[in-house]
Design an enzyme around this catalytic site. Structure first.
Site, short mmCIF file in Angstrom:
data_model
loop_
_atom_site.label_atom_id
_atom_site.label_comp_id
_atom_site.label_asym_id
_atom_site.label_seq_id
_atom_site.Cartn_x
_atom_site.Cartn_y
_atom_site.Cartn_z
CE1 TYR A 82 -3.65 2.43 0.27
CE2 TYR A 82 -2.48 3.33 2.17
CZ TYR A 82 -3.47 3.44 1.20
OH TYR A 82 -4.28 4.54 1.17
CE1 TYR A 110 -0.21 0.40 5.59
CE2 TYR A 110 1.49 0.72 3.95
CZ TYR A 110 0.59 -0.10 4.59
OH TYR A 110 0.52 -1.42 4.24
P1 NAD Z 1 -6.49 -9.71 6.57
O1 NAD Z 1 -6.30 -9.48 8.02
O2 NAD Z 1 -7.88 -9.66 6.03
O3 NAD Z 1 -5.88 -11.16 6.15
C1 NAD Z 1 -4.72 -11.68 6.70
C2 NAD Z 1 -4.60 -13.17 6.37
O4 NAD Z 1 -3.36 -13.64 6.93
C3 NAD Z 1 -5.70 -14.05 6.96
O5 NAD Z 1 -6.01 -15.09 6.04
C4 NAD Z 1 -5.04 -14.66 8.20
O6 NAD Z 1 -5.58 -15.91 8.62
C5 NAD Z 1 -3.63 -14.84 7.68
N1 NAD Z 1 -2.61 -14.97 8.73
C6 NAD Z 1 -2.23 -14.06 9.67
N2 NAD Z 1 -1.22 -14.56 10.42
C7 NAD Z 1 -0.94 -15.79 9.93
C8 NAD Z 1 0.00 -16.81 10.26
N3 NAD Z 1 0.89 -16.66 11.23
N4 NAD Z 1 -0.05 -17.96 9.56
C9 NAD Z 1 -0.94 -18.16 8.56
N5 NAD Z 1 -1.84 -17.22 8.19
C10 NAD Z 1 -1.84 -16.07 8.87
O7 NAD Z 1 -5.51 -8.68 5.84
P2 NAD Z 1 -5.54 -7.91 4.45
O8 NAD Z 1 -5.90 -6.50 4.71
O9 NAD Z 1 -6.24 -8.67 3.39
O10 NAD Z 1 -3.96 -7.88 4.14
C11 NAD Z 1 -3.33 -8.79 3.27
C12 NAD Z 1 -2.15 -8.07 2.60
O11 NAD Z 1 -2.66 -6.99 1.81
C13 NAD Z 1 -1.16 -7.46 3.61
O12 NAD Z 1 0.14 -7.61 3.09
C14 NAD Z 1 -1.55 -5.98 3.60
O13 NAD Z 1 -0.47 -5.14 3.97
C15 NAD Z 1 -1.92 -5.81 2.14
N6 NAD Z 1 -2.76 -4.62 1.84
C16 NAD Z 1 -3.89 -4.35 2.57
C17 NAD Z 1 -4.63 -3.19 2.30
C18 NAD Z 1 -5.87 -2.84 3.09
O14 NAD Z 1 -6.30 -1.67 3.02
N7 NAD Z 1 -6.46 -3.76 3.80
C19 NAD Z 1 -4.24 -2.36 1.23
C20 NAD Z 1 -3.13 -2.69 0.47
C21 NAD Z 1 -2.38 -3.83 0.79
#
Ligand code: NAD
Length: 397
Positions: free
Chosen positions: A225, A235
């Site tokens: 992000y 961030y």
């Molecule tokens: P989320 O919290 O919805 O999903 C996280 C996932 O990781 C889940 O499936 C969870 O079970 C898994 N997880 C966490 N710890 C774990 C472990 N130790 N072992 C196995 N699985 C584990 O998060 P999200 O927002 O979808 O984020 C996913 C990626 O996208 C991240 O890298 C985040 O930085 C990036 N991102 C998010 C956004 C946003 O606004 N949400 C924007 C851009 C990028």
């Protein structure tokens, strides 16, 4: 059991199995409505596949190119007395829908950072799937236990400069307040990089390579992000941003290795800011998201995880030529970062207060989406009816 939401700060401690299933079905229907992704992947590993961007990254290949999927996550099953986590129920619904279409779908519940998770995944790929042509790395975790030293590293959300004060939305009270975020120590920066940087992604790709389970032409992608300047201190220039820079360095290394050996490629995709379990814990971001949603909805540009990831697959990863920015990143935050959207957001940010919050921000939309993450407030679900908290994915390991 009759299940109602119980919110504690950034998290809802109950989840609704039927609501989560309805959310997953809505995402599947959306993907089908967009038609197939030509040349899409067939054998996919998604690390962090149960919620948010990772769940969408499992649904899109399964239902747009008929992919077999192996999903890995860290979730809790329900018991007779207590509901499981949303990701558990999302996976149950996903697996059921995949099986109904004759698609292979297996799930591993465990710590993705461990050696054990990697070797279990490799066994399933070897024995039941065949070589993987797409690896999605979508973990968001506050802590990582180093698999070799056993030491637990914790990530922090702090600045890497001085103190930073800005507006923040107290999502419990629906009120704007000021928040001051202090600077991280070097140790905290290093720990955040250890948890959210690229090290574990590279360990996964190396393990898969050494086991001989990567297909010719394999692609891998991880998510990042950037956002507007007003969020940079917390961030992009903060501790999490340092981890994302590390992800980009690792991506470069992975890309050259995969190109040499498999005619493959590695990407960092910069995605839109969205309400997920991970993003709701970041200070300043929920207020920014609420204003952003208002502007993007007004212009018909709003997207959720599934719309973002469908576009990532159809118009980026599997398009003839993959458009990249000057730092070789995929950008599907392009609509969020459009000048007209960012100018409108910045204007609202300057003047927003408790008095005009409802006019300038879509806090109702924020709250609806937050509850939806846990299966609440979903159309067509009867929340007064009994539901089974022990609903589970059929092929969980
Ligand atoms: P989320 O919290 O919805 O999903 C996280 C996932 O990781 C889940 O499936 C969870 O079970 C898994 N997880 C966490 N710890 C774990 C472990 N130790 N072992 C196995 N699985 C584990 O998060 P999200 O927002 O979808 O984020 C996913 C990626 O996208 C991240 O890298 C985040 O930085 C990036 N991102 C998010 C956004 C946003 O606004 N949400 C924007 C851009 C990028």
């Amino acid at each position: 059991m009759i299940v109602k939401p119980k919110i504690r700060g950034f998290i809802c401690i109950t989840s609704h199995p039927d609501g989560c299933a309805a959310n997953v079905q809505e995402q599947i229907d959306y993907v089908k409505s967009k038609g197939p992704v030509e040349g899409g992947p067939k054998n996919v590993l998604v690390i962090g596949s149960s919620t948010g961007y990772g769940l969408a990254s499992r649904i899109v290949p399964a239902f747009s190119s008929g992919a077999n999927t192996l999903g890995l996550f860290f979730e809790k099953p329900g018991t007779e007395k207590r509901t499981g986590t949303a990701g558990w129920y999302n996976t149950a619904a996903f697996e059921k829908a995949a099986a109904a279409e004759g698609l292979f779908a297996k799930s591993l519940n465990g710590d993705a950072f461990s050696h054990e998770a990697k070797s279990k995944a490799i066994d399933i790929i070897k024995n039941e799937m065949g070589p993987i042509d797409l690896v999605v790395y979508s973990l968001a975790s506050p802590v990582r236990k180093d698999p070799d030293t056993g030491e637990a590293h914790r990530s922090v959300l702090k600045t890497t400069g001085g103190e930073y004060t800005n507006k923040n939305l107290n999502t419990d009270k629906g009120e704007i307040e000021e928040v001051t975020i202090g600077p991280a120590t070097q140790e905290e920066i290093d720990n955040t990089i250890k948890v959210m940087g690229g090290e574990d992604w590279e360990l996964w790709m190396n393990a898969l390579d050494e086991a001989g389970v990567l297909a010719d032409g394999v692609k891998t992608v991880s998510y990042s992000y950037i956002g507007p300047e007003l969020t940079w201190p917390i961030y992009t220039d903060g501790t999490i941003g340092m981890a994302k820079k590390d992800l980009e360095t690792v991506c470069e290394r992975l890309d050259s290795k995969l190109r040499d050996k498999y005619n493959g490629s590695a990407y960092v995709s910069v995605n839109k800011a969205l309400v997920t379990q991970a993003s709701s814990a970041i200070p300043v971001v929920p207020l920014y998201i609420s204003i952003l949603y208002k502007e993007m909805k007004a212009k018909g540009l709003h997207e959720g995880c599934i719309e973002q990831i469908q576009r990532l697959f159809a118009d980026r990863l599997y398009s003839e030529e993959i458009p990249l920015d000057e730092n070789s990143r995929i950008r599907i935050d392009d609509w969020e970062m459009r000048d007209d959207i960012q100018e409108a957001v910045a204007k609202s940010w300057d003047t927003i207060s408790n008095e005009n919050l409802a006019n300038l921000a879509d806090f109702d939309g924020y709250q609806e989406e937050f509850l939806k993450l846990f299966g609440f407030g979903v159309d067509g679900v009867n929340y007064d009816a009994e539901t089974d908290p022990e609903t589970s994915p059929p092929s969980i390991t």
